[in-house]
Motif scaffolding. Structure first.
Motif, PDB file in Angstrom:
ATOM      1  N   LEU A  48       0.796  -1.229   0.000  1.00 42.55           N
ATOM      2  CA  LEU A  48       0.000   0.000   0.000  1.00 42.55           C
ATOM      3  C   LEU A  48       0.828   1.279   0.000  1.00 42.55           C
ATOM      4  N   PHE A  49       2.144   1.157   0.012  1.00 45.21           N
ATOM      5  CA  PHE A  49       3.008   2.336   0.011  1.00 45.21           C
ATOM      6  C   PHE A  49       3.184   2.846  -1.418  1.00 45.21           C
ATOM      7  N   PRO A  50       3.062   4.180  -1.631  1.00 40.32           N
ATOM      8  CA  PRO A  50       3.354   4.712  -2.969  1.00 40.32           C
ATOM      9  C   PRO A  50       4.847   4.580  -3.287  1.00 40.32           C
ATOM     10  N   ASN A  51       5.211   4.817  -4.551  1.00 38.83           N
ATOM     11  CA  ASN A  51       6.607   4.656  -4.976  1.00 38.83           C
ATOM     12  C   ASN A  51       7.550   5.664  -4.337  1.00 38.83           C
ATOM     13  N   SER A  52       7.046   6.783  -3.862  1.00 36.69           N
ATOM     14  CA  SER A  52       7.830   7.750  -3.085  1.00 36.69           C
ATOM     15  C   SER A  52       6.850   8.479  -2.187  1.00 36.69           C
ATOM     16  N   GLY A  53       7.353   9.020  -1.087  1.00 38.58           N
ATOM     17  CA  GLY A  53       6.438   9.731  -0.207  1.00 38.58           C
ATOM     18  C   GLY A  53       6.993   9.982   1.179  1.00 38.58           C
ATOM     19  N   THR A  54       6.067  10.102   2.112  1.00 38.35           N
ATOM     20  CA  THR A  54       6.375  10.427   3.496  1.00 38.35           C
ATOM     21  C   THR A  54       5.625   9.469   4.387  1.00 38.35           C
ATOM     22  N   LEU A  55       6.258   9.081   5.484  1.00 37.02           N
ATOM     23  CA  LEU A  55       5.572   8.269   6.481  1.00 37.02           C
ATOM     24  C   LEU A  55       5.893   8.812   7.864  1.00 37.02           C
ATOM     25  N   ILE A  56       5.006   8.531   8.795  1.00 34.28           N
ATOM     26  CA  ILE A  56       5.217   8.915  10.186  1.00 34.28           C
ATOM     27  C   ILE A  56       5.290   7.635  11.000  1.00 34.28           C
ATOM     28  N   MET A  57       6.380   7.478  11.737  1.00 31.92           N
ATOM     29  CA  MET A  57       6.581   6.301  12.575  1.00 31.92           C
ATOM     30  C   MET A  57       6.918   6.787  13.975  1.00 31.92           C
ATOM     31  N   ASN A  58       6.090   6.379  14.935  1.00 32.92           N
ATOM     32  CA  ASN A  58       6.188   6.886  16.297  1.00 32.92           C
ATOM     33  C   ASN A  58       6.114   8.410  16.226  1.00 32.92           C
ATOM     34  N   ASN A  59       7.145   9.140  16.613  1.00 31.37           N
ATOM     35  CA  ASN A  59       7.120  10.600  16.554  1.00 31.37           C
ATOM     36  C   ASN A  59       8.154  11.125  15.552  1.00 31.37           C
ATOM     37  N   GLU A  60       8.377  10.369  14.470  1.00 31.39           N
ATOM     38  CA  GLU A  60       9.383  10.761  13.485  1.00 31.39           C
ATOM     39  C   GLU A  60       8.760  10.808  12.095  1.00 31.39           C
ATOM     40  N   ILE A  61       9.074  11.848  11.330  1.00 34.02           N
ATOM     41  CA  ILE A  61       8.657  11.947   9.938  1.00 34.02           C
ATOM     42  C   ILE A  61       9.820  11.481   9.072  1.00 34.02           C
ATOM     43  N   ILE A  62       9.520  10.554   8.145  1.00 32.68           N
ATOM     44  CA  ILE A  62      10.546   9.985   7.271  1.00 32.68           C
ATOM     45  C   ILE A  62      10.095  10.154   5.821  1.00 32.68           C
ATOM     46  N   ASN A  63      10.908  10.831   5.007  1.00 39.79           N
ATOM     47  CA  ASN A  63      10.659  10.928   3.565  1.00 39.79           C
ATOM     48  C   ASN A  63      11.458   9.835   2.874  1.00 39.79           C
ATOM     49  N   TYR A  64      10.894   9.269   1.788  1.00 36.73           N
ATOM     50  CA  TYR A  64      11.646   8.292   1.001  1.00 36.73           C
ATOM     51  C   TYR A  64      11.451   8.592  -0.482  1.00 36.73           C
ATOM     52  N   ASN A  65      12.488   8.277  -1.274  1.00 42.84           N
ATOM     53  CA  ASN A  65      12.492   8.619  -2.701  1.00 42.84           C
ATOM     54  C   ASN A  65      12.041   7.495  -3.615  1.00 42.84           C
ATOM     55  N   ASN A  66      12.100   6.239  -3.142  1.00 42.38           N
ATOM     56  CA  ASN A  66      11.814   5.124  -4.023  1.00 42.38           C
ATOM     57  C   ASN A  66      11.349   3.923  -3.219  1.00 42.38           C
ATOM     58  N   LYS A  67      10.558   3.067  -3.850  1.00 38.04           N
ATOM     59  CA  LYS A  67      10.138   1.801  -3.257  1.00 38.04           C
ATOM     60  C   LYS A  67      10.423   0.690  -4.248  1.00 38.04           C
ATOM     61  N   SER A  68      11.048  -0.365  -3.768  1.00 38.63           N
ATOM     62  CA  SER A  68      11.292  -1.547  -4.585  1.00 38.63           C
ATOM     63  C   SER A  68      10.799  -2.743  -3.795  1.00 38.63           C
ATOM     64  N   GLY A  69       9.630  -3.237  -4.134  1.00 36.77           N
ATOM     65  CA  GLY A  69       9.033  -4.330  -3.361  1.00 36.77           C
ATOM     66  C   GLY A  69       8.707  -3.856  -1.955  1.00 36.77           C
ATOM     67  N   ASN A  70       9.355  -4.458  -0.976  1.00 40.16           N
ATOM     68  CA  ASN A  70       9.141  -4.102   0.425  1.00 40.16           C
ATOM     69  C   ASN A  70      10.252  -3.233   0.994  1.00 40.16           C
ATOM     70  N   ILE A  71      11.072  -2.639   0.134  1.00 36.70           N
ATOM     71  CA  ILE A  71      12.205  -1.825   0.591  1.00 36.70           C
ATOM     72  C   ILE A  71      12.018  -0.379   0.151  1.00 36.70           C
ATOM     73  N   LEU A  72      12.064   0.536   1.137  1.00 31.86           N
ATOM     74  CA  LEU A  72      12.048   1.967   0.857  1.00 31.86           C
ATOM     75  C   LEU A  72      13.483   2.459   0.836  1.00 31.86           C
ATOM     76  N   THR A  73      13.840   3.255  -0.173  1.00 33.02           N
ATOM     77  CA  THR A  73      15.213   3.745  -0.286  1.00 33.02           C
ATOM     78  C   THR A  73      15.226   5.271  -0.365  1.00 33.02           C
ATOM     79  N   GLY A  74      16.412   5.838  -0.215  1.00 31.44           N
ATOM     80  CA  GLY A  74      16.582   7.284  -0.262  1.00 31.44           C
ATOM     81  C   GLY A  74      15.886   7.969   0.895  1.00 31.44           C
ATOM     82  N   LEU A  75      16.052   7.421   2.086  1.00 31.74           N
ATOM     83  CA  LEU A  75      15.369   7.947   3.260  1.00 31.74           C
ATOM     84  C   LEU A  75      15.989   9.246   3.755  1.00 31.74           C
ATOM     85  N   THR A  76      15.137  10.171   4.166  1.00 32.49           N
ATOM     86  CA  THR A  76      15.548  11.343   4.923  1.00 32.49           C
ATOM     87  C   THR A  76      14.761  11.295   6.219  1.00 32.49           C
ATOM     88  N   ARG A  77      15.475  11.085   7.310  1.00 35.27           N
ATOM     89  CA  ARG A  77      14.829  10.933   8.615  1.00 35.27           C
ATOM     90  C   ARG A  77      14.825  12.254   9.367  1.00 35.27           C
TER      91      ARG A  77
END
Length: 75
Positions: free
Chosen positions: A13-42
């Motif tokens: 359900l994750f888009p190919n790039s985007g933003t997620l919130i985990m606990n109290n942290e915002i994480i941007n990611y640039n790419n998704k390959s299967g179950n792996i998010l890459t290009g993270l900015t935490r």
């Protein structure tokens, strides 16, 4: 803070790039390959249009997250 990648249990359900919130942290990611998010900015910021105006959100510092931590995909 930039990390290399994040492995998800199910990235269907994750888009190919985007933003997620985990606990109290915002994480941007640039790419998704299967179950792996890459290009993270935490400890990132997130900007969207809500309530008739542009809003920017900041969250906590980059920290370790345990397996099973909940994730929110902001709109």
């Amino acid at each position: 803070m930039i990390d290399i990648n994040m492995t998800l249990e199910d990235g269907t359900l994750f888009p190919n790039s985007g933003t997620l919130i985990m606990n109290n942290e915002i994480i941007n990611y640039n790419n998704k390959s299967g179950n792996i998010l890459t290009g993270l900015t935490r400890a990132a910021t997130h900007t969207n249009f809500a309530g008739g105006s542009q809003r920017t959100y900041t969250a906590g510092d980059a920290v370790a997250h345990t397996k099973g931590s909940g994730v929110v995909l902001p709109v």
